[in-house]
Design a protein around this motif. Structure first.
Motif, PDB file in Angstrom:
ATOM      1  N   ASN A  86       0.851  -1.189   0.000  1.00  0.00           N
ATOM      2  CA  ASN A  86       0.000   0.000   0.000  1.00  0.00           C
ATOM      3  C   ASN A  86       0.884   1.236   0.000  1.00  0.00           C
ATOM      4  O   ASN A  86       1.871   1.302   0.734  1.00  0.00           O
ATOM      5  CB  ASN A  86      -0.907   0.020   1.231  1.00  0.00           C
ATOM      6  N   HIS A  90      -3.006   4.895  -1.442  1.00  0.00           N
ATOM      7  CA  HIS A  90      -3.959   3.837  -1.083  1.00  0.00           C
ATOM      8  C   HIS A  90      -4.649   4.192   0.237  1.00  0.00           C
ATOM      9  O   HIS A  90      -5.868   4.112   0.356  1.00  0.00           O
ATOM     10  CB  HIS A  90      -3.251   2.475  -0.908  1.00  0.00           C
ATOM     11  N   PRO A 121      -5.332   2.399  -5.754  1.00  0.00           N
ATOM     12  CA  PRO A 121      -5.949   3.347  -4.821  1.00  0.00           C
ATOM     13  C   PRO A 121      -7.435   3.598  -5.126  1.00  0.00           C
ATOM     14  O   PRO A 121      -8.252   3.671  -4.207  1.00  0.00           O
ATOM     15  CB  PRO A 121      -5.106   4.611  -5.001  1.00  0.00           C
TER      16      PRO A 121
END
Length: 152
Positions: A86, A90, A121
């Protein structure tokens, strides 16, 4: 160049897990003074904790635009990925922080990076039903493209 190399080596040697924890905590709780103080003390603003999180992850996840802007101004890795791949974008999308999402995209965040769950995202925004985030992302991407900068 020797002075620069020595400074980098010093910074790396001085950054302890406690320093990284303090930096991430300052970013998480919107304490810009502490972030600046830790950076001045030689703590790398790109430092990662044991889960691969950076100060930018923490600030983006919690919607702290002032810290996000400060970190961007210091040229941190805007696309840094944690253990689950991530990025700060995100987390900003997942948590619904519109202004942070826009700022990250305008600063060059990659909107198509996949995390370990093969989600971008925008997929994270969709998963939470955040049409406002999707609209903000589309507007920011359009603004970047109109300025002539390619968006990945």
């Amino acid at each position: 160049m020797t002075v620069e190399a020595n400074t980098t080596e010093q910074t790396l040697a001085e950054t302890t897990p406690e320093d990284v924890e303090a930096l991430l905590e300052a970013a998480r709780y919107n304490d810009l003074d502490d972030v600046i103080s830790l950076a001045s003390a030689g703590v790398s603003l790109d430092s990662k904790d044991s889960e691969g999180r950076t100060a930018l992850h923490m600030a983006a996840a919690n919607g702290h635009l002032t810290i996000v802007e400060y970190l961007i101004s210091k040229s941190v890795d805007i696309n840094a990925a944690n253990e689950e791949k991530n990025t700060p974008l995100h987390w900003a999308c997942l948590n619904g922080h519109i202004e942070v999402v826009k700022r990250l995209i305008l600063a060059g965040a990659n909107v198509s990076m996949l995390n370990s769950h093969d989600r971008t995202p925008i997929d994270e925004a969709v998963s939470r039903g955040r049409m406002d985030i999707i609209d903000a992302m589309n507007a920011a991407v359009a603004e970047v493209e109109l300025s002539g900068v390619a968006v990945s």
